[in-house]
Design an enzyme around this catalytic site. Structure first.
Site, PDB file in Angstrom:
ATOM      1  N   GLY A   1       0.892  -1.168   0.018  1.00  0.00           N
ATOM      2  CA  GLY A   1       0.228   0.040   0.247  1.00  0.00           C
ATOM      3  C   GLY A   1       0.924   1.290   0.063  1.00  0.00           C
ATOM      4  O   GLY A   1       1.032   1.900  -0.980  1.00  0.00           O
TER       5      GLY A   1
ATOM      6  N   ARG B   1      -1.058  11.315  10.884  1.00  0.00           N
ATOM      7  CA  ARG B   1       0.013  10.581  11.064  1.00  0.00           C
ATOM      8  C   ARG B   1       1.089  10.960  12.176  1.00  0.00           C
ATOM      9  O   ARG B   1       1.527  10.256  12.970  1.00  0.00           O
ATOM     10  CB  ARG B   1       0.800  10.112   9.780  1.00  0.00           C
ATOM     11  CG  ARG B   1       0.122   9.158   8.835  1.00  0.00           C
ATOM     12  CD  ARG B   1       0.796   8.737   7.703  1.00  0.00           C
ATOM     13  NE  ARG B   1       2.019   8.209   8.036  1.00  0.00           N
ATOM     14  CZ  ARG B   1       3.324   8.205   8.199  1.00  0.00           C
ATOM     15  NH1 ARG B   1       3.549   9.521   7.951  1.00  0.00           N
ATOM     16  NH2 ARG B   1       4.164   7.494   8.568  1.00  0.00           N
TER      17      ARG B   1
ATOM     18  N   TYR C   1       1.271   8.473  15.170  1.00  0.00           N
ATOM     19  CA  TYR C   1       2.302   7.805  15.305  1.00  0.00           C
ATOM     20  C   TYR C   1       3.856   8.500  15.825  1.00  0.00           C
ATOM     21  O   TYR C   1       4.735   7.761  15.812  1.00  0.00           O
ATOM     22  CB  TYR C   1       2.791   6.906  13.959  1.00  0.00           C
ATOM     23  CG  TYR C   1       1.592   6.297  13.339  1.00  0.00           C
ATOM     24  CD1 TYR C   1       0.909   5.172  13.959  1.00  0.00           C
ATOM     25  CD2 TYR C   1       1.220   6.613  11.844  1.00  0.00           C
ATOM     26  CE1 TYR C   1       0.014   4.493  13.287  1.00  0.00           C
ATOM     27  CE2 TYR C   1      -0.067   5.916  11.365  1.00  0.00           C
ATOM     28  CZ  TYR C   1      -0.329   4.998  12.073  1.00  0.00           C
ATOM     29  OH  TYR C   1      -1.577   4.247  11.379  1.00  0.00           O
TER      30      TYR C   1
ATOM     31  N   CYS D   1      -7.438  22.446  18.900  1.00  0.00           N
ATOM     32  CA  CYS D   1      -7.193  22.689  20.211  1.00  0.00           C
ATOM     33  C   CYS D   1      -6.804  21.294  20.860  1.00  0.00           C
ATOM     34  O   CYS D   1      -7.461  20.669  21.717  1.00  0.00           O
ATOM     35  CB  CYS D   1      -8.440  23.124  20.890  1.00  0.00           C
ATOM     36  SG  CYS D   1      -7.999  23.410  22.776  1.00  0.00           S
ATOM     37  N   GLU D   2      -5.801  20.981  20.364  1.00  0.00           N
ATOM     38  CA  GLU D   2      -4.887  19.774  20.953  1.00  0.00           C
ATOM     39  C   GLU D   2      -3.567  19.738  20.658  1.00  0.00           C
ATOM     40  O   GLU D   2      -3.180  20.236  19.363  1.00  0.00           O
ATOM     41  CB  GLU D   2      -5.439  18.388  20.037  1.00  0.00           C
ATOM     42  CG  GLU D   2      -6.819  18.120  19.840  1.00  0.00           C
ATOM     43  CD  GLU D   2      -7.355  17.091  20.637  1.00  0.00           C
ATOM     44  OE1 GLU D   2      -6.460  16.164  21.417  1.00  0.00           O
ATOM     45  OE2 GLU D   2      -8.461  16.596  20.670  1.00  0.00           O
TER      46      GLU D   2
ATOM     47  N   TYR E   1      -2.182   6.745   3.731  1.00  0.00           N
ATOM     48  CA  TYR E   1      -2.527   6.911   5.183  1.00  0.00           C
ATOM     49  C   TYR E   1      -2.665   8.323   5.473  1.00  0.00           C
ATOM     50  O   TYR E   1      -2.472   8.763   6.616  1.00  0.00           O
ATOM     51  CB  TYR E   1      -1.724   5.878   6.247  1.00  0.00           C
ATOM     52  CG  TYR E   1      -1.673   4.717   5.911  1.00  0.00           C
ATOM     53  CD1 TYR E   1      -2.587   3.705   5.905  1.00  0.00           C
ATOM     54  CD2 TYR E   1      -0.221   3.815   5.496  1.00  0.00           C
ATOM     55  CE1 TYR E   1      -2.608   2.534   5.496  1.00  0.00           C
ATOM     56  CE2 TYR E   1      -0.105   2.927   5.077  1.00  0.00           C
ATOM     57  CZ  TYR E   1      -1.291   2.030   4.975  1.00  0.00           C
ATOM     58  OH  TYR E   1      -1.260   0.825   4.557  1.00  0.00           O
TER      59      TYR E   1
HETATM   60  C1  LIG Z   1      -2.310  -2.378   5.928  1.00  0.00           C
HETATM   61  C2  LIG Z   1      -2.128  -3.828   5.148  1.00  0.00           C
HETATM   62  C3  LIG Z   1      -1.365  -3.963   4.159  1.00  0.00           C
HETATM   63  C4  LIG Z   1      -0.682  -2.654   3.444  1.00  0.00           C
HETATM   64  O1  LIG Z   1       0.473  -2.417   4.194  1.00  0.00           O
HETATM   65  P1  LIG Z   1       1.483  -1.274   3.765  1.00  0.00           P
HETATM   66  O2  LIG Z   1       2.496  -0.948   4.668  1.00  0.00           O
HETATM   67  O3  LIG Z   1       0.737  -0.034   3.391  1.00  0.00           O
HETATM   68  O4  LIG Z   1       2.354  -1.698   2.449  1.00  0.00           O
HETATM   69  C5  LIG Z   1      -1.274  -5.065   3.620  1.00  0.00           C
HETATM   70  N1  LIG Z   1      -2.077  -6.166   3.837  1.00  0.00           N
HETATM   71  C6  LIG Z   1      -2.928  -6.034   5.022  1.00  0.00           C
HETATM   72  C7  LIG Z   1      -3.351  -7.315   5.392  1.00  0.00           C
HETATM   73  C8  LIG Z   1      -2.950  -4.814   5.795  1.00  0.00           C
HETATM   74  O5  LIG Z   1      -3.478  -4.754   6.911  1.00  0.00           O
END
Ligand SMILES: *Cc1c(COP(=O)(O)O)cnc(C)c1O
Length: 418
Positions: A275, A312, A316, A341-342, A369
């Site tokens: 992703g 993010r 994180y 306001c955080e 994300y």
């Molecule tokens: C979030 C997720 C991904 C993608 O992760 P990336 O770090 O964005 O590549 C792939 N498979 C599952 C099952 C996920 O939950």
């Protein structure tokens, strides 16, 4: 390599100045590069060209249908985690047979919908889900292609919130449970076990945990074969990290070489679910400086984007590069924060940047994300999303309006006197 680059003083996305995008569509606005998305996908795909495989883009990283459509046109498969994501993939022209469905809490409705559509594989994450899938498939008179998601208990070496392959995590099942599930499924008429699956975490920058996962999985594949259970594919999930700051991501060639080597004699078709790697560096968040403010020792640039647009850093503590849309030598040390306001509503602390009220800045590496995690906190309208392709920009999601936010709400009926 990135399509976000300076031409003299001005920051461009491919052939379009970001200042022009801000003028045309306002701010805050996500801007994606079609070329960068295509390049990342094709590079990933080509890294495994000598090996039978399918790249299933992880929809949750960025689920805009324009992004999905670009990838569908390149022949990508998709990894989904909800019925909503399935609807998006179908709308974007994705092929059902190339869809895999992950997630620990798939509902009855979602399983039914996915079975009716005829997706490629259900990545099952518990014995209870296996039972439910069998019973729904039986009702519908179909057979569900499935994998068990195994939790290989390896440390992905990443942020604890995005590490998913440790035995204390909620994801997947243990080796013993997996074996029991495959044996059980063997007797089921409406579930056909076609593969095995794992996904150990996100933003992985070392090969070692990936290799450990592959050997854990192939070992289990051999064990299953000894029970007469023959699988067609091995799904290694996503998780390949990208560069936000000074991380050293695994080069694709090293990633593919290491995996193919670890596969050894196993000839299974490989599935991947990247992703972040596909879209992370293909997008920025464009935002405008509202005010400068000095508080005791600290100088702040308050921008018109906030944690509701990009969470993010707050979630994180992640680091993202922030650059000027118009380069200038007049930099100063500023913390870039939003209007909410955080104290968690920040993008960066102590950056050397030129920013005065009215200036535009770009928060880089916001393609994954980013928008997908946005909310209406503080009743803020969610940002617009723009896709640049060559010299053209396209609005692929309009900026939300307050009318749209209020559409689903209502007040109680007027109080009736007794
Ligand atoms: C979030 C997720 C991904 C993608 O992760 P990336 O770090 O964005 O590549 C792939 N498979 C599952 C099952 C996920 O939950």
């Amino acid at each position: 390599m990135s399509s976000f680059h300076y031409q003299s003083e001005d920051l461009y996305a491919e052939g379009v100045p970001l200042a022009e995008i801000a003028r045309k569509y306002g701010t805050p606005t996500y801007v994606y590069s079609r070329a960068d998305i295509e390049t990342a996908y094709l590079d990933f795909d080509q890294a495994f060209e000598d090996y039978e495989h399918l790249v299933c883009y992880s929809v949750k990283a960025n689920s805009n249908i324009a992004v999905l459509n670009i990838l569908a046109n390149l022949g990508a498969g998709f990894d989904i985690v909800s019925g909503g994501e399935l609807q998006r993939v179908l709308k974007a022209g994705g092929e059902p047979s190339k869809i895999v469905f992950s997630g620990v809490g798939k509902t009855e409705e979602e399983l039914k919908f996915a079975l009716e559509v005829g997706i490629g594989c259900f990545n099952i994450e518990s014995p209870a889900e296996l039972e439910l899938l069998q019973s729904i498939a039986q009702e519908l008179g179909v057979t569900a292609p499935a994998s068990v998601r195994v939790n290989p208990d390896v440390d992905a070496g990443t942020h604890p919130y995005i590490a998913t392959g440790l035995k204390e995590n909620k994801f997947g099942v243990s080796r013993d449970t997996a074996i029991a599930m495959y044996l059980k499924a063997k007797k089921m008429k409406h579930v056909n076990m076609v593969g095995i699956d794992c996904h150990i975490g996100s933003q992985i920058t070392e090969v070692k945990p990936i290799i450990e996962a592959v050997s854990e999985i192939t070992d289990l594949v051999d064990k299953l074969a000894s029970y007469g259970i023959m699988l067609e594919h091995i799904d290694l999930g996503g998780g390949l990290g990208i560069c936000y700051n000074d991380e050293k991501p695994i080069p694709l060639v090293d990633y593919s070489k290491a995996i193919i080597k670890a596969m050894g004699k196993h000839q299974h078709r490989l599935l991947f679910e990247p992703g972040r790697y596909i879209v992370g560096n293909a997008g920025i968040l464009l935002t405008k400086v509202q005010f400068l403010k000095k508080n005791h020792e600290n100088s702040f640039a308050i921008v018109d984007a906030a944690m509701n647009d990009l969470i993010r850093p707050a979630l994180y503590g992640s680091w993202q590069r922030i650059i000027e849309v118009k380069k200038s030598k007049k930099t100063r040390t500023l913390s870039i924060v939003g209007p909410i306001c955080e104290t968690a509503d920040f993008f960066a602390y102590g950056r050397e940047i030129a920013a005065k009220p009215g200036d535009l800045v770009a928060i880089e590496s916001a393609g994954a994300y980013g928008f997908v995690m946005s909310s209406n906190y503080n009743s803020r309208n969610r940002a617009a999303e723009i896709m640049v392709s060559g010299n053209k920009s396209y609005c692929v999601r309009k900026r939300e309006t307050i009318e749209q936010q209020l559409l689903l709400e209502s007040v109680l009926p007027a109080h009736e006197e007794a």
